[in-house]
Design a protein around this motif. Structure first.
Motif, PDB file in Angstrom:
ATOM      1  N   LYS A  92       0.869  -1.172   0.000  1.00 27.74           N
ATOM      2  CA  LYS A  92       0.000   0.000   0.000  1.00 27.74           C
ATOM      3  C   LYS A  92       0.904   1.219   0.000  1.00 27.74           C
ATOM      4  O   LYS A  92       1.761   1.359   0.875  1.00 27.74           O
ATOM      5  CB  LYS A  92      -0.891   0.013   1.235  1.00 27.74           C
ATOM      6  CG  LYS A  92      -2.014  -0.981   1.191  1.00 27.74           C
ATOM      7  CD  LYS A  92      -2.807  -0.902   2.469  1.00 27.74           C
ATOM      8  CE  LYS A  92      -4.224  -0.549   2.151  1.00 27.74           C
ATOM      9  NZ  LYS A  92      -5.069  -0.512   3.342  1.00 27.74           N
ATOM     10  N   LEU A  93       0.701   2.097  -0.969  1.00 31.90           N
ATOM     11  CA  LEU A  93       1.562   3.263  -1.145  1.00 31.90           C
ATOM     12  C   LEU A  93       0.759   4.555  -1.066  1.00 31.90           C
ATOM     13  O   LEU A  93      -0.446   4.558  -1.325  1.00 31.90           O
ATOM     14  CB  LEU A  93       2.277   3.171  -2.495  1.00 31.90           C
ATOM     15  CG  LEU A  93       3.227   1.984  -2.631  1.00 31.90           C
ATOM     16  CD1 LEU A  93       3.632   1.784  -4.073  1.00 31.90           C
ATOM     17  CD2 LEU A  93       4.437   2.192  -1.754  1.00 31.90           C
ATOM     18  N   PRO A  94       1.459   5.640  -0.735  1.00 30.20           N
ATOM     19  CA  PRO A  94       0.773   6.935  -0.661  1.00 30.20           C
ATOM     20  C   PRO A  94       0.299   7.396  -2.036  1.00 30.20           C
ATOM     21  O   PRO A  94       0.942   7.120  -3.045  1.00 30.20           O
ATOM     22  CB  PRO A  94       1.833   7.892  -0.121  1.00 30.20           C
ATOM     23  CG  PRO A  94       3.057   7.104   0.126  1.00 30.20           C
ATOM     24  CD  PRO A  94       2.850   5.725  -0.363  1.00 30.20           C
ATOM     25  N   VAL A  95      -0.819   8.100  -2.033  1.00 26.17           N
ATOM     26  CA  VAL A  95      -1.341   8.648  -3.280  1.00 26.17           C
ATOM     27  C   VAL A  95      -0.961  10.113  -3.455  1.00 26.17           C
ATOM     28  O   VAL A  95      -1.276  10.708  -4.476  1.00 26.17           O
ATOM     29  CB  VAL A  95      -2.879   8.504  -3.361  1.00 26.17           C
ATOM     30  CG1 VAL A  95      -3.256   7.050  -3.493  1.00 26.17           C
ATOM     31  CG2 VAL A  95      -3.569   9.143  -2.175  1.00 26.17           C
ATOM     32  N   THR A  96      -0.290  10.663  -2.462  1.00 20.79           N
ATOM     33  CA  THR A  96       0.122  12.058  -2.540  1.00 20.79           C
ATOM     34  C   THR A  96       1.536  12.210  -1.991  1.00 20.79           C
ATOM     35  O   THR A  96       1.933  11.505  -1.069  1.00 20.79           O
ATOM     36  CB  THR A  96      -0.855  12.967  -1.751  1.00 20.79           C
ATOM     37  OG1 THR A  96      -0.321  14.291  -1.699  1.00 20.79           O
ATOM     38  CG2 THR A  96      -1.048  12.487  -0.333  1.00 20.79           C
TER      39      THR A  96
END
Length: 188
Positions: free
Chosen positions: A78-82
């Motif tokens: 799961k990775l940041p979207v910003t």
């Protein structure tokens, strides 16, 4: 129109230095016990390269954000979207095992690197792994690495593989994985 937008791309480039991912893994193994080096940096650097992570994304990655599917031999993160909120985990990316049939190229396999990192964390921090908020690339004390500490560790690896007198100049180092990983994938 802002001045910054109008001037973007004008002038000499200030590109982040590239470090071959296989060389990085070997260098990180050589300094694994040095102070200030994240636990399992040789494992997490593989993921950082192939998932094209920034140093801050690696430093703030949670152990609970990494999912292994052993039957499928995949790792999902799961990775940041910003860029401004590294904890806004709204994107999931997945890599499968990239080993050859004969088992070669395992040192740069994201699935096997993630498996090795999870095993290392369970061994080093048996009471903390699985706890909410535990880092995937922790310091030797089990705490989150800072952005600057991660960049310093990258420079340590660079100096270990390039020699103590290697110039690192004013090059930005924070995006070394974002540069090195995709270039490695294009070449291979």
């Amino acid at each position: 129109l802002s001045v910054r937008a109008a001037l973007r791309g004008i002038g000499p480039s200030k590109q982040c230095r590239e470090i071959d991912p296989a060389d990085f893994v070997r260098g990180a193994l050589l300094i694994a016990d040095d102070p200030g080096v994240p636990v399992g940096f040789h494992n997490t650097s593989v993921l950082a390269n192939l998932f094209a992570l920034r140093e801050l994304e690696l430093a703030t990655m949670l152990e609970e954000s990494v999912f292994l599917d052993h039957p499928a031999k995949t790792v999902s993160i799961k990775l940041p979207v910003t860029k401004t909120d590294p904890m806004a985990l709204g994107c999931t990316r997945t890599w499968g095992c990239t080993c050859m049939d004969d088992g070669s190229h395992r040192e740069l396999c994201p699935y096997h690197a993630a498996c090795a990192q999870c095993s290392l964390l369970r061994t080093r921090f048996p009471d903390d792994v699985g706890s909410p908020g535990f880092p995937f690339s922790p310091s030797s004390s089990g705490q989150f690495m800072t952005k600057q500490a991660t960049v310093t560790a990258v420079k340590k690896v660079y100096h270990r593989i390039s020699g103590p007198d290697a110039e690192d100049g004013d090059d930005p180092w924070g995006h070394v994985f974002r540069v090195s990983g995709p270039r490695h994938m294009v070449r291979n």
